[in-house]
Design a protein around this motif. Structure first.
Motif, short mmCIF file in Angstrom:
data_model
loop_
_atom_site.label_atom_id
_atom_site.label_comp_id
_atom_site.label_asym_id
_atom_site.label_seq_id
_atom_site.Cartn_x
_atom_site.Cartn_y
_atom_site.Cartn_z
N PHE A 20 13.11 -2.49 1.81
CA PHE A 20 13.62 -1.77 0.64
C PHE A 20 14.21 -0.44 1.08
O PHE A 20 13.90 0.07 2.15
CB PHE A 20 12.48 -1.53 -0.35
CG PHE A 20 11.99 -2.79 -1.00
CD1 PHE A 20 12.67 -3.32 -2.10
CD2 PHE A 20 10.86 -3.44 -0.53
CE1 PHE A 20 12.23 -4.49 -2.70
CE2 PHE A 20 10.41 -4.61 -1.13
CZ PHE A 20 11.09 -5.12 -2.22
N SER A 21 15.06 0.10 0.23
CA SER A 21 15.58 1.43 0.51
C SER A 21 15.69 2.22 -0.78
O SER A 21 16.01 1.69 -1.83
CB SER A 21 16.94 1.33 1.21
OG SER A 21 17.84 0.58 0.42
N GLU A 48 0.82 -1.20 0.00
CA GLU A 48 0.00 0.00 0.00
C GLU A 48 0.86 1.26 0.00
O GLU A 48 0.35 2.36 -0.26
CB GLU A 48 -0.91 0.02 1.25
CG GLU A 48 -1.92 -1.11 1.31
CD GLU A 48 -2.93 -1.04 0.17
OE1 GLU A 48 -3.61 0.00 0.05
OE2 GLU A 48 -3.02 -2.01 -0.61
N SER A 49 2.15 1.10 0.28
CA SER A 49 2.98 2.30 0.44
C SER A 49 3.80 2.59 -0.81
O SER A 49 4.03 1.70 -1.64
CB SER A 49 3.91 2.14 1.65
OG SER A 49 3.78 0.88 2.23
N VAL A 50 4.26 3.82 -0.90
CA VAL A 50 5.06 4.26 -2.03
C VAL A 50 6.43 4.69 -1.52
O VAL A 50 6.55 5.45 -0.56
CB VAL A 50 4.37 5.42 -2.79
CG1 VAL A 50 5.30 6.02 -3.84
CG2 VAL A 50 3.08 4.93 -3.42
N ARG A 71 14.25 4.38 4.13
CA ARG A 71 14.15 2.93 4.32
C ARG A 71 12.70 2.54 4.55
O ARG A 71 11.96 3.25 5.21
CB ARG A 71 14.98 2.51 5.54
CG ARG A 71 16.45 2.46 5.24
CD ARG A 71 17.26 2.00 6.44
NE ARG A 71 18.67 2.01 6.09
CZ ARG A 71 19.28 1.02 5.45
NH1 ARG A 71 18.60 -0.05 5.10
NH2 ARG A 71 20.56 1.09 5.16
N MET A 72 12.35 1.40 3.97
CA MET A 72 10.99 0.92 4.17
C MET A 72 11.06 -0.55 4.56
O MET A 72 11.21 -1.42 3.71
CB MET A 72 10.16 1.09 2.91
CG MET A 72 8.72 0.69 3.11
SD MET A 72 7.81 0.71 1.59
CE MET A 72 7.52 2.45 1.42
N PRO A 73 10.99 -0.82 5.89
CA PRO A 73 11.07 -2.23 6.32
C PRO A 73 9.84 -3.02 5.91
O PRO A 73 8.75 -2.47 5.81
CB PRO A 73 11.18 -2.12 7.84
CG PRO A 73 10.72 -0.76 8.20
CD PRO A 73 10.78 0.11 6.99
N LEU A 74 10.05 -4.32 5.65
CA LEU A 74 8.92 -5.21 5.35
C LEU A 74 8.18 -5.50 6.64
O LEU A 74 8.77 -5.46 7.72
CB LEU A 74 9.43 -6.52 4.76
CG LEU A 74 10.04 -6.46 3.36
CD1 LEU A 74 10.64 -7.81 3.00
CD2 LEU A 74 9.01 -6.06 2.32
N GLN A 75 6.91 -5.80 6.52
CA GLN A 75 6.13 -6.10 7.71
C GLN A 75 6.60 -7.40 8.32
O GLN A 75 6.85 -8.37 7.62
CB GLN A 75 4.66 -6.22 7.32
CG GLN A 75 4.03 -4.86 7.08
CD GLN A 75 2.54 -4.89 7.33
OE1 GLN A 75 1.92 -5.93 7.16
NE2 GLN A 75 1.98 -3.77 7.71
N ARG A 76 6.74 -7.42 9.63
CA ARG A 76 7.11 -8.67 10.31
C ARG A 76 6.60 -8.63 11.74
O ARG A 76 6.37 -7.57 12.32
CB ARG A 76 8.62 -8.87 10.27
CG ARG A 76 9.41 -7.65 10.68
CD ARG A 76 10.89 -7.90 10.57
NE ARG A 76 11.63 -6.68 10.74
CZ ARG A 76 12.24 -6.03 9.76
NH1 ARG A 76 12.18 -6.47 8.53
NH2 ARG A 76 12.91 -4.91 10.00
N ASN A 77 6.45 -9.81 12.30
CA ASN A 77 5.90 -9.88 13.66
C ASN A 77 6.99 -9.60 14.69
O ASN A 77 8.18 -9.49 14.37
CB ASN A 77 5.23 -11.24 13.91
CG ASN A 77 6.18 -12.39 13.69
OD1 ASN A 77 7.38 -12.26 13.93
ND2 ASN A 77 5.66 -13.51 13.22
#
Ligand SMILES: [Zn+2]
Length: 317
Positions: free
Chosen positions: A250-251, A218-220, A255-261
């Protein structure tokens, strides 16, 4: 080296190979089912003929009355004429032409059916243990097909060599030798099957590109340089052959971290904090970033293959 050769072969032959492989693959599977069902068919036919009273007997044409008579004794069954059969031949017809008792027939049927079931179970085991129902690519399917055909031939010949009935020893030895050849051919085909196997790819993430940006879920993520970075932890234990990729995110301009628990977050933080300690003890922990120049308006995926990270455009697969 074999793997490379097969990859080239697969690319050059393309669709022709695909059709041939489908023929052998489904042909082989059909043959396997057919061979397993042969005893069922034989028992069924024998049951019908025995039920109707049809028997197997030696017959000959009488020289006196010219009629077909069963060779049961020394005389013709119709005109009582002496058939003049040598003693040794009479003995032969007596032992090979007599009818079979119900008990021995039933026993023989059960053994034949047992043979069929055994072969069916063996086939199911071989097909599933080689993951034969999910071929990867046409060459893999072709070699699986060869293996199935060879297995079916083995079953057929082994059945002939072992089957209860009037069959010469020499014929049985010949069948057994050919059965061994067939099982050898199957082993070669399975070996080649393993060599053409496509290496497993694990999808890690995917994104779409727009002008100077990537849409991830959902993010850009803005990419002012037209370049995206994929961050991950690479764990290697060379002695154990342990390789593991942990995707981080990704960066671009940020930086855009992936979703994780929470648990995975803890593990990642722990690994990064103690990376030097782990590396000293043989488990190499590396924080890496792979970069890729992007083209707007395309879909990309990040995959793991043989412990390596690969960024690629989905369209150019
Ligand atoms: Zn006669």
């Amino acid at each position: 080296m074999l793997r490379l050769l097969f990859q080239n072969l697969e690319q050059t032959l393309g669709p022709a190979l695909s059709q041939v492989s489908l023929f052998f693959y489904y042909g082989g599977l059909t043959l396997l089912v057919f061979v397993a069902l042969v005893p069922v068919w034989r028992v069924w036919i024998e049951d019908v003929t025995a039920g109707m009273g049809i028997e197997r007997r030696w017959v000959m044409t009488c020289h006196n009355c010219g009629k077909l008579t069963i060779v049961a004794g020394r005389r013709c069954g119709i005109c009582e004429w002496d058939l003049d059969i040598p003693v040794i031949v009479r003995l032969w017809t007596f032992f090979t032409g007599r009818g079979e008792g119900t008990v021995t027939r039933r026993l023989r049927w059960w053994i034949h059916l047992l043979g069929g079931v055994t072969f069916l179970l063996l086939s199911i085991w071989i097909v599933t243990s080689t993951e034969g129902l999910t071929p990867e690519g046409s060459l893999h399917r072709l070699f699986l097909g060869f293996a199935f055909v060879a297995l079916a031939m083995f079953g057929w010949l082994a059945g002939r060599a072992l089957r209860i009935g009037q069959q010469g020893v020499l014929a049985r030895v010949g069948d057994a030798a050919m059965a061994l050849t067939a099982i050898g051919a199957m082993a070669v085909a399975l070996f080649l099957t393993d060599a053409v196997r496509h290496t497993k790819e694990v999808p890690l993430a995917r994104f779409d590109t727009i002008a100077n940006a990537a849409r991830i879920g959902e993010s850009v993520l803005p990419l002012p340089q037209g370049e995206i970075g994929f961050n991950y932890l690479q764990l290697d234990q060379e002695n154990l052959g342990y390789h593991r990729i942990i995707a981080l995110g990704f960066s671009g301009s940020e930086r855009m971290p992936l979703q994780r628990n929470a648990l995975k977050e803890q593990i990642i933080r722990h690994l990064r904090k103690h990376a030097a300690g782990y590396t000293a003890r043989g488990l190499t922990v590396r924080l890496r970033t792979d970069r890729l120049q992007i083209v707007p308006g395309q879909s990309y995926e990040v995959i793991e293959r043989e412990g390596q990270v690969l960024l690629r455009s989905v369209a150019s697969r």
